[in-house]
Design a protein around this motif. Sequence first.
Motif, mmCIF file in Angstrom:
data_model
loop_
_atom_site.group_PDB
_atom_site.id
_atom_site.type_symbol
_atom_site.label_atom_id
_atom_site.label_comp_id
_atom_site.label_asym_id
_atom_site.label_seq_id
_atom_site.Cartn_x
_atom_site.Cartn_y
_atom_site.Cartn_z
ATOM 1 N N ASN A 166 13.844 13.915 6.172
ATOM 2 C CA ASN A 166 15.185 13.923 6.754
ATOM 3 C C ASN A 166 16.355 13.758 5.785
ATOM 4 O OD1 ASN A 166 15.459 11.105 6.484
ATOM 5 N ND2 ASN A 166 14.550 10.721 8.493
ATOM 6 N N PRO A 167 16.219 12.992 4.675
ATOM 7 C CA PRO A 167 17.399 12.869 3.812
ATOM 8 C C PRO A 167 17.750 14.179 3.105
ATOM 9 C CG PRO A 167 15.679 11.280 3.196
ATOM 10 C CD PRO A 167 15.085 12.227 4.174
ATOM 11 N N LEU B 49 7.214 7.225 -2.318
ATOM 12 C CA LEU B 49 6.234 6.967 -1.265
ATOM 13 C C LEU B 49 6.235 5.526 -0.775
ATOM 14 C CD1 LEU B 49 3.188 9.083 -2.432
ATOM 15 C CD2 LEU B 49 4.720 9.537 -0.545
ATOM 16 N N SER B 50 6.807 4.615 -1.592
ATOM 17 C CA SER B 50 6.826 3.226 -1.134
ATOM 18 C C SER B 50 8.045 2.944 -0.262
ATOM 19 C CB SER B 50 6.800 2.281 -2.336
ATOM 20 O OG SER B 50 7.938 2.492 -3.131
ATOM 21 N N LYS B 51 9.016 3.863 -0.265
ATOM 22 C CA LYS B 51 10.224 3.647 0.544
ATOM 23 C C LYS B 51 10.535 4.899 1.334
ATOM 24 C CE LYS B 51 12.541 1.032 -3.074
ATOM 25 N NZ LYS B 51 12.501 1.887 -4.237
ATOM 26 N N LEU B 52 9.607 5.310 2.183
ATOM 27 C CA LEU B 52 9.847 6.501 2.978
ATOM 28 C C LEU B 52 10.840 6.183 4.093
ATOM 29 C CD1 LEU B 52 6.363 8.189 3.324
ATOM 30 C CD2 LEU B 52 8.294 8.906 1.950
ATOM 31 N N PRO B 53 11.707 7.127 4.408
ATOM 32 C CA PRO B 53 12.674 6.895 5.476
ATOM 33 C C PRO B 53 11.981 6.809 6.842
ATOM 34 C CG PRO B 53 12.771 9.163 4.718
ATOM 35 C CD PRO B 53 11.853 8.444 3.787
ATOM 36 N N GLU C 259 0.831 -1.187 0.000
ATOM 37 C CA GLU C 259 0.000 0.000 0.000
ATOM 38 C C GLU C 259 0.866 1.236 0.000
ATOM 39 O OE1 GLU C 259 -2.587 0.048 3.302
ATOM 40 O OE2 GLU C 259 -3.979 -1.406 2.449
ATOM 41 N N ILE C 260 0.395 2.234 -0.736
ATOM 42 C CA ILE C 260 1.103 3.502 -0.711
ATOM 43 C C ILE C 260 0.159 4.549 -0.151
ATOM 44 C CG2 ILE C 260 1.843 5.363 -2.226
ATOM 45 C CD1 ILE C 260 3.387 3.371 -3.810
ATOM 46 N N LYS C 261 0.625 5.247 0.889
ATOM 47 C CA LYS C 261 -0.216 6.286 1.472
ATOM 48 C C LYS C 261 0.022 7.581 0.720
ATOM 49 C CE LYS C 261 -0.841 4.727 6.199
ATOM 50 N NZ LYS C 261 -0.436 4.915 7.594
ATOM 51 N N ALA C 262 -0.881 7.898 -0.204
ATOM 52 C CA ALA C 262 -0.711 9.119 -0.977
ATOM 53 C C ALA C 262 -1.088 10.326 -0.137
ATOM 54 C CB ALA C 262 -1.561 9.065 -2.239
ATOM 55 N N VAL C 263 -2.096 10.153 0.718
ATOM 56 C CA VAL C 263 -2.463 11.201 1.660
ATOM 57 C C VAL C 263 -2.467 10.553 3.033
ATOM 58 C CG1 VAL C 263 -4.264 12.778 2.397
ATOM 59 C CG2 VAL C 263 -3.871 12.424 -0.032
#
Lengths: 300, 328
Positions: free
Chosen positions: B293-294, B283-287, B23-27
């Motif tokens: 932060n990056p 959005l599928s690999k948020l830190p 799942e990708i949280k777009a909002v």
Amino acid sequence: MGGQFLQIVSNNSLSLFLWRLCRDKPLGAVGALVCIIFIFSGLFADWIAPFDYNEMNPQDRLQSPSFAYFFGTDQIGRDVFSRIVYGARTSMVIGFAVALLSILISIFLGVLSGYFGGKLDMVLQRLVDAWMSFPDLVVVIVAVSVLGPGKIQIILILSLLYGIAGSRIIRGAVMGVRENDYVKAADSIGVTTTMIMIRHIIPNILAPVSVLFTTRLAATILVEAALSFLGLGVPPPEPSWGSMLSFEGRSYMFQAPWLAIIPGIVITIVVYNINMFGDAIRDLLDPRMRGSGRRQLISQ
Amino acid sequence: MKSELILDVQGLTTVFRMEDGSEIKAVDDVSFNVKSGETVAIVGESGSGKSVTAMSIMRLIPNPPGQIVSGKIHFEGNDLLSMSEEEARAIRGNKISMIFQEPMTSLNPSMTVGRQISEPAEVHSMITSQKASQMSQSLLDAVRIPDSADRVSSYPHEFSGGMRQRVMIAMGMSCNPKLIIADEPTTALDVTVQAQVLHLLKDITYKTNASLILITHDLGVVARYADRVHVMYAGKIVESGKSRDIFNSPQHPYTLALMNSIPRLSNQKKEKLKPIRGNPPDLSKLPVGCSFNPRCDFAIKQCFHEKPTLTTNNRYQSKACWATINDK
């Protein structure tokens, strides 16, 4: 594309369209003329034909073409010209009925499949695949031999056959149109799905629809002739170009060659010109196909 | 200006399901409100979730793959998300209307402009078809298209991009909506035309006391036309407040970075522009921790393992950030 089409019709610039047809597509213009003659003779066969299609004058059997009988007479003294004219009616009725009905079926299936997509599309298209894997002529021959020959049967079978196959083309066009923002916009203002299809989808796929219509018309005339040639088409005595070619034409090919040559030539000319006309319409409706006579692909 | 609440979005979360099941949280847990007559801007780069937020309010998220998983959207006190499709349809286009960003594809090429403008009103059966063309004509006047009597029967391809966008605005106005959502209304237009269109939009909403949600990535637009601003990053609101305050003293590093990456005419010292380093987030690999932060110049230890929440500080400004901005 569709917008262009409506534009041509609704701005009453039909004359402009005809002028462009003559200038850019002379072959298409000839095609249009032949189509008009074909439709005209189909509609007014009763007035144009000098004889009834079944009127026999046995003393004038197998006459070669003359002023009394433009295209000669057959083995029982029927006027070939009159039979060709009445045959145009048969071809026209079957051709237009099938083209119209098959387009309606195609639009129905294609719009459903293309607009909703997803599982419905998947199921419908696999059915279409299965249906298209039968050879056309085999399906028709089997169906006619079950249902018996006759106009109505031919119209229904061919409509179903072409309608289902054509839905693939409509589906593709719908999928292209659906992605436009105006469809989303219509949804965003609360237009119902049915109205979106009627107002926003269908008017914008008229270009492929018009091309599909003319190709179906030409193909139907050919298939009807083929079926009648095989004795599976319109039953005698009603004249059909295909049966004229087969019964009279084949049997008296050496004594009276015009019996075979004339229906053959008529079929060829009509089908060829319908195709030419359809091709010209397509080119004139598609802005990318415009240009100096050659088909140039200009990316927008 | 009355401060009656028109739209209240609480904890909106919209996800998109990918083919591999993820799942990708777009909002992600977005809350904001819009008062009557007010212009609220949602700013962010591509993929920050601003358009998805708008589509969620309109209930136009294609499902599947998208789904609003939680949150409440109250419009004039009624929850839009718990409404039936019928009820939502009665509000869409009638009380809330949307203006799309692509004027080239947002109009149906086979319908006259006049009919398209009056379509929302016809759909919501507010007018008869006789009055429709009159109404279209006066709306074309309102969006300052000359020669409206002739123009109602023109087709979209006879209009320029700016004119089409005005037609879109006219279409959006045809039901006298309470709320207009303009999704990047000027992105596809020339700079000179942009100003005209925005000015018109602002003017029309002012006259009818409608609220406006302006979705954009252009901070210049925001500064000039919005009362309040919400800055979005990776599906979250990272900073919000009055546009004046935000421009005077951005509190979130991302907002500051956005400001610094705008070329300024007043910059006499020929300083180099400071682009935001790194790439827009995947959005599928948020830190872990703060999503920014990056790319952040001020990140502290806490930023890398704890997600910041939106907190209001001294003034009417709130930010989701652990760090403090120490101006260079």
